[in-house]
Motif scaffolding. Sequence first.
Motif, PDB file in Angstrom:
ATOM      1  N   LEU A  59     -15.315  18.291   3.542  1.00  0.00           N
ATOM      2  CA  LEU A  59     -14.056  17.609   4.069  1.00  0.00           C
ATOM      3  C   LEU A  59     -14.620  15.929   4.918  1.00  0.00           C
ATOM      4  CD1 LEU A  59     -11.233  17.533   5.130  1.00  0.00           C
ATOM      5  CD2 LEU A  59     -12.273  18.979   7.240  1.00  0.00           C
ATOM      6  N   ASP A  60     -15.918  15.964   5.119  1.00  0.00           N
ATOM      7  CA  ASP A  60     -16.314  14.882   5.758  1.00  0.00           C
ATOM      8  C   ASP A  60     -16.246  13.628   4.599  1.00  0.00           C
ATOM      9  OD1 ASP A  60     -16.572  15.838   8.158  1.00  0.00           O
ATOM     10  OD2 ASP A  60     -18.642  16.260   8.059  1.00  0.00           O
ATOM     11  N   LEU A  61     -16.788  14.494   3.212  1.00  0.00           N
ATOM     12  CA  LEU A  61     -16.659  13.504   2.131  1.00  0.00           C
ATOM     13  C   LEU A  61     -15.322  12.916   1.869  1.00  0.00           C
ATOM     14  CD1 LEU A  61     -17.952  12.279  -0.452  1.00  0.00           C
ATOM     15  CD2 LEU A  61     -17.430  14.401  -1.457  1.00  0.00           C
ATOM     16  N   PRO A  79     -18.228   6.649  -7.157  1.00  0.00           N
ATOM     17  CA  PRO A  79     -18.318   5.085  -6.871  1.00  0.00           C
ATOM     18  C   PRO A  79     -17.443   4.665  -5.713  1.00  0.00           C
ATOM     19  CG  PRO A  79     -16.803   5.638  -8.632  1.00  0.00           C
ATOM     20  CD  PRO A  79     -17.353   6.919  -8.289  1.00  0.00           C
ATOM     21  N   ASP A  80     -17.595   3.485  -5.091  1.00  0.00           N
ATOM     22  CA  ASP A  80     -16.799   2.976  -4.307  1.00  0.00           C
ATOM     23  C   ASP A  80     -15.260   2.740  -4.666  1.00  0.00           C
ATOM     24  OD1 ASP A  80     -19.213   2.924  -2.959  1.00  0.00           O
ATOM     25  OD2 ASP A  80     -19.477   0.817  -2.822  1.00  0.00           O
ATOM     26  N   SER A  81     -15.235   2.481  -5.771  1.00  0.00           N
ATOM     27  CA  SER A  81     -14.011   2.204  -6.279  1.00  0.00           C
ATOM     28  C   SER A  81     -12.922   3.488  -6.072  1.00  0.00           C
ATOM     29  CB  SER A  81     -13.879   1.768  -7.800  1.00  0.00           C
ATOM     30  OG  SER A  81     -14.172   2.891  -8.515  1.00  0.00           O
ATOM     31  N   VAL A  82     -13.172   4.604  -5.861  1.00  0.00           N
ATOM     32  CA  VAL A  82     -12.205   5.618  -5.652  1.00  0.00           C
ATOM     33  C   VAL A  82     -11.588   5.424  -4.322  1.00  0.00           C
ATOM     34  CG1 VAL A  82     -11.842   7.982  -5.315  1.00  0.00           C
ATOM     35  CG2 VAL A  82     -13.485   7.138  -7.167  1.00  0.00           C
ATOM     36  N   THR A  83     -10.485   5.483  -4.233  1.00  0.00           N
ATOM     37  CA  THR A  83      -9.782   5.229  -2.942  1.00  0.00           C
ATOM     38  C   THR A  83      -8.513   6.202  -2.769  1.00  0.00           C
ATOM     39  OG1 THR A  83      -8.183   3.783  -3.953  1.00  0.00           O
ATOM     40  CG2 THR A  83     -10.158   2.650  -2.879  1.00  0.00           C
ATOM     41  N   GLU A  84      -8.458   7.016  -3.687  1.00  0.00           N
ATOM     42  CA  GLU A  84      -7.400   8.008  -3.593  1.00  0.00           C
ATOM     43  C   GLU A  84      -7.733   9.411  -4.387  1.00  0.00           C
ATOM     44  OE1 GLU A  84      -2.668   8.875  -5.179  1.00  0.00           O
ATOM     45  OE2 GLU A  84      -3.531   6.974  -5.368  1.00  0.00           O
ATOM     46  N   ILE A  85      -7.718  10.437  -3.212  1.00  0.00           N
ATOM     47  CA  ILE A  85      -8.273  11.805  -3.846  1.00  0.00           C
ATOM     48  C   ILE A  85      -7.087  12.705  -3.544  1.00  0.00           C
ATOM     49  CG2 ILE A  85     -10.604  11.100  -3.735  1.00  0.00           C
ATOM     50  CD1 ILE A  85     -10.690  12.831  -0.929  1.00  0.00           C
ATOM     51  N   LYS A 105      -8.594   6.867  -8.624  1.00  0.00           N
ATOM     52  CA  LYS A 105      -7.805   7.976  -8.258  1.00  0.00           C
ATOM     53  C   LYS A 105      -8.769   9.429  -8.904  1.00  0.00           C
ATOM     54  CE  LYS A 105      -3.501  10.361  -8.378  1.00  0.00           C
ATOM     55  NZ  LYS A 105      -1.921  10.449  -8.959  1.00  0.00           N
ATOM     56  N   ILE A 106      -8.658  10.445  -7.996  1.00  0.00           N
ATOM     57  CA  ILE A 106      -9.092  11.771  -8.390  1.00  0.00           C
ATOM     58  C   ILE A 106      -8.063  12.713  -8.114  1.00  0.00           C
ATOM     59  CG2 ILE A 106     -10.812  13.455  -8.508  1.00  0.00           C
ATOM     60  CD1 ILE A 106     -12.847  11.501  -7.802  1.00  0.00           C
ATOM     61  N   GLY A 107      -7.433  13.432  -8.848  1.00  0.00           N
ATOM     62  CA  GLY A 107      -5.985  14.375  -8.490  1.00  0.00           C
ATOM     63  C   GLY A 107      -6.837  15.622  -8.001  1.00  0.00           C
ATOM     64  N   ASP A 147     -11.257   8.694   1.973  1.00  0.00           N
ATOM     65  CA  ASP A 147      -9.874   8.370   2.172  1.00  0.00           C
ATOM     66  C   ASP A 147      -9.689   8.597   3.587  1.00  0.00           C
ATOM     67  OD1 ASP A 147      -7.110   7.856   2.489  1.00  0.00           O
ATOM     68  OD2 ASP A 147      -6.381   9.063   0.760  1.00  0.00           O
ATOM     69  N   ILE A 148      -9.633   7.706   4.637  1.00  0.00           N
ATOM     70  CA  ILE A 148      -9.296   7.571   5.961  1.00  0.00           C
ATOM     71  C   ILE A 148      -8.086   8.418   6.441  1.00  0.00           C
ATOM     72  CG2 ILE A 148     -11.031   5.976   6.644  1.00  0.00           C
ATOM     73  CD1 ILE A 148      -8.330   4.392   7.285  1.00  0.00           C
ATOM     74  N   ASN A 149      -7.261   8.445   5.432  1.00  0.00           N
ATOM     75  CA  ASN A 149      -5.901   9.214   5.801  1.00  0.00           C
ATOM     76  C   ASN A 149      -6.052  10.565   5.252  1.00  0.00           C
ATOM     77  OD1 ASN A 149      -4.474   6.839   6.996  1.00  0.00           O
ATOM     78  ND2 ASN A 149      -4.577   5.681   4.924  1.00  0.00           N
ATOM     79  N   TYR A 150      -6.931  11.133   4.553  1.00  0.00           N
ATOM     80  CA  TYR A 150      -6.878  12.545   3.983  1.00  0.00           C
ATOM     81  C   TYR A 150      -6.673  13.245   5.235  1.00  0.00           C
ATOM     82  CZ  TYR A 150      -8.336  16.553   1.525  1.00  0.00           C
ATOM     83  OH  TYR A 150      -8.647  17.702   1.083  1.00  0.00           O
ATOM     84  N   GLN A 151      -5.816  14.342   5.007  1.00  0.00           N
ATOM     85  CA  GLN A 151      -5.213  15.305   5.820  1.00  0.00           C
ATOM     86  C   GLN A 151      -5.450  16.504   5.693  1.00  0.00           C
ATOM     87  OE1 GLN A 151      -4.746  14.496   9.238  1.00  0.00           O
ATOM     88  NE2 GLN A 151      -5.123  12.194   8.502  1.00  0.00           N
TER      89      GLN A 151
END
Length: 380
Positions: free
Chosen positions: A363-365, A331-337, A313-315, A370-374
């Motif tokens: 924004l593409d990054l 890294p690949d381990s990041v799933t929440e931003i 997680k990166i806040g 996170d495909i749910n990033y809005q």
Amino acid sequence: MKISRIAEALGSISDEISREAIEEIEAKSDNVPAQKPRIVRSEAPRKAPFIIAAASLCAAAAIAFPIYFSALENKNIANSEAAESGSAEYNSSDSSTTSDLTFDYSAAISKYSGSDEEVIIPETIDGKKVVGINENAFLDCKTIKSVVFPQNVTVIGKSAFGNCKSLESITLPENIKYIMEDAFIGCTKLAKAELPKDAKIGDCAFMGCSSLTEVTGDIVYIGENAFCDCTSLKSFDFPEFMSEIKQFTFYGCTSLENVTIPEGIVQIGNCALYKCTSLQEIVLPKSLCVIDTRAFGECSSLKRIVIPEGVRKIGDDAFCSCTSLESVTIPDSVTEIGMDIFDGCINIRATYKGKTYSYAERLDLYRAIDINYQDAPAHI
């Protein structure tokens, strides 16, 4: 050095070390109970302007000195002979030991009313060992330049030396276990702090010590805001066995150039290194899991950072306004931003899963991570 000016010690106490504060320090380890003091008048051969709180016993009741010990709650001192000889204990034993303290105690400094520049706190007062400095004891003492503590002292209380604007030097004994909340807050001339091994540092303990350039010691706990606005601090080596860098720990440390973060740290808290404008590079441990909100915000000299595998997680705004940041590996381990973690990082080139993204492409990054990033960035 000299002992402070001769004056009668008063027989009253206004404050004692805060139970709530030390319980907060011990929240992740042991609970620490408090007992209230009985006040006595010092009649030492050279009377210093100290009000003291002393442990004392009588046949009907037992009252202990206000130092807090791990894993002891709702227990009474029960041996009057030991108390009369200057020691006190729990459970009727002649010597008591908790998880990290053996105590043989009787007095604490509750108030200082002198005006000396050099203060040597005595080992004993009226034959009783001085083992603590109570809350606000030296608060706003404008003349003190140096303080030497006796070896028996284990606790420096809340705001004990707060706003001692002339204080330049402290000599701490190796037995110190707790430096409480705000203990040295606003000591703007204090240049060096050699902290004892295994000590615990409370919230805001050295906040605003703008001349502090060096901090050493294998401490085991550092509270929130502990070194906030220490604008002359250039380097800091975190001791091993800590698991978290608390929020605002180094907020506004504008001279901080080097921070060593050991393995074992799993979280870097909110704004922990915010506005550390001299920090150019930092190596994060493989144990790290969470980088919280604005943890590295406005680190305007930071050029490169590698986020280790294992961070998940990166806040929000974690690296906002890091205007010199050129290279980041995610890294690949990041799933929440959080929202716009690289806002204002105009020179950034961030690499994720083999692809490099520019500032305009961030924004593409975010959506690749996170495909749910809005949340759209504030600035495109």
